[in-house]
Design an enzyme around this catalytic site. Structure first.
Site, PDB file in Angstrom:
ATOM      1  N   ASP A   1      35.356  47.485  51.349  1.00 58.49           N
ATOM      2  CA  ASP A   1      35.493  46.589  50.195  1.00 58.49           C
ATOM      3  C   ASP A   1      34.169  46.596  49.439  1.00 58.49           C
ATOM      4  O   ASP A   1      33.105  46.416  50.033  1.00 58.49           O
ATOM      5  CB  ASP A   1      35.842  45.170  50.679  1.00 58.49           C
TER       6      ASP A   1
ATOM      7  N   GLN B   1      45.137  36.687  45.522  1.00 62.89           N
ATOM      8  CA  GLN B   1      45.244  38.147  45.326  1.00 62.89           C
ATOM      9  C   GLN B   1      44.681  38.528  43.963  1.00 62.89           C
ATOM     10  O   GLN B   1      44.992  37.888  42.949  1.00 62.89           O
ATOM     11  CB  GLN B   1      46.708  38.601  45.438  1.00 62.89           C
TER      12      GLN B   1
ATOM     13  N   HIS C   1      47.478  45.325  50.286  1.00 64.12           N
ATOM     14  CA  HIS C   1      46.382  45.759  51.166  1.00 64.12           C
ATOM     15  C   HIS C   1      46.094  44.703  52.216  1.00 64.12           C
ATOM     16  O   HIS C   1      46.356  43.519  51.998  1.00 64.12           O
ATOM     17  CB  HIS C   1      45.114  46.058  50.354  1.00 64.12           C
TER      18      HIS C   1
HETATM   19  P1  5GP Z   1      42.667  40.726  46.935  1.00 63.60           P
HETATM   20  O1  5GP Z   1      41.975  39.632  46.162  1.00 63.60           O
HETATM   21  O2  5GP Z   1      43.631  41.410  46.031  1.00 63.60           O
HETATM   22  O3  5GP Z   1      43.244  40.297  48.230  1.00 63.60           O
HETATM   23  O4  5GP Z   1      41.530  41.757  47.345  1.00 63.60           O
HETATM   24  C1  5GP Z   1      41.060  42.757  46.516  1.00 63.60           C
HETATM   25  C2  5GP Z   1      39.775  43.226  47.131  1.00 63.60           C
HETATM   26  O5  5GP Z   1      39.421  44.432  46.499  1.00 63.60           O
HETATM   27  C3  5GP Z   1      38.600  42.262  46.933  1.00 63.60           C
HETATM   28  O6  5GP Z   1      38.088  41.884  48.193  1.00 63.60           O
HETATM   29  C4  5GP Z   1      37.619  43.055  46.100  1.00 63.60           C
HETATM   30  O7  5GP Z   1      36.292  42.828  46.501  1.00 63.60           O
HETATM   31  C5  5GP Z   1      38.043  44.486  46.335  1.00 63.60           C
HETATM   32  N1  5GP Z   1      37.807  45.387  45.229  1.00 63.60           N
HETATM   33  C6  5GP Z   1      38.004  45.149  43.899  1.00 63.60           C
HETATM   34  N2  5GP Z   1      37.726  46.244  43.177  1.00 63.60           N
HETATM   35  C7  5GP Z   1      37.361  47.207  44.066  1.00 63.60           C
HETATM   36  C8  5GP Z   1      36.962  48.571  43.909  1.00 63.60           C
HETATM   37  O8  5GP Z   1      36.879  49.117  42.820  1.00 63.60           O
HETATM   38  N3  5GP Z   1      36.677  49.261  45.045  1.00 63.60           N
HETATM   39  C9  5GP Z   1      36.747  48.676  46.277  1.00 63.60           C
HETATM   40  N4  5GP Z   1      36.428  49.444  47.330  1.00 63.60           N
HETATM   41  N5  5GP Z   1      37.105  47.395  46.463  1.00 63.60           N
HETATM   42  C10 5GP Z   1      37.419  46.672  45.362  1.00 63.60           C
END
Ligand code: 5GP
Length: 135
Positions: free
Chosen positions: A33, A96, A102
């Site tokens: 992440d 999210q 994921h």
């Molecule tokens: P969500 O909020 O959808 O559960 O988690 C998305 C995750 O993706 C977050 O923890 C955020 O830090 C991570 N993230 C967002 N953009 C990128 C990216 O461009 N590359 C990577 N490796 N992680 C990302």
């Protein structure tokens, strides 16, 4: 909400955007992440397009949780945290922010609060070194 083919994770899966890859197989990919909530925070995705748990086929969820177990084992071995959290968020109200399903694999330490979600970008060199150790 319709699946956006150009969401950031779809672009990582297609290899259009780089990531610090830990594991890849025919069905799944795992990488660091970029804004970790703890040292060693990894993400595991099924490659199939689906924004959440409701729109992702059960076989793909199964493949992703298998990879999450593999990654959690590696995280345990490399970072030796006393606890590991595996989390998966559905919908903006749940926090999210990227709408391709994921799992988060996050090391947890007694008495240490979880870092703020998707807040601060980590040093890319550090993420690259962590991914290498996890691989
Ligand atoms: P969500 O909020 O959808 O559960 O988690 C998305 C995750 O993706 C977050 O923890 C955020 O830090 C991570 N993230 C967002 N953009 C990128 C990216 O461009 N590359 C990577 N490796 N992680 C990302």
């Amino acid at each position: 909400m319709a699946y956006d083919n150009d969401n950031i994770f779809a672009r990582i899966i297609r290899g259009e955007i780089p990531c610090h890859r830990i594991h890849e197989d025919v069905d799944t990919i795992a990488f660091m992440d970029i804004m970790p909530q703890a040292e060693g925070h990894a993400l595991v995705l099924p490659k199939i397009a689906g924004e959440d748990v409701f729109s992702t086929p059960p076989e793909s969820l199964a493949a992703a949780i298998r990879t999450a177990q593999l990654v959690a084992r590696a995280v345990k071995q490399v970072f030796a945290p006393p606890g590991i959290m595996i989390a998966q968020l559905n919908g903006q109200a749940a926090g999210q922010s990227v709408f391709h399903l994921h799992f988060h694999v996050i090391p947890r330490y007694a008495g240490k609060d979880l870092g703020i979600h998707a807040a601060a970008q980590a040093d890319p060199a550090k993420l690259a070194a962590q991914a290498e150790r996890l691989r």
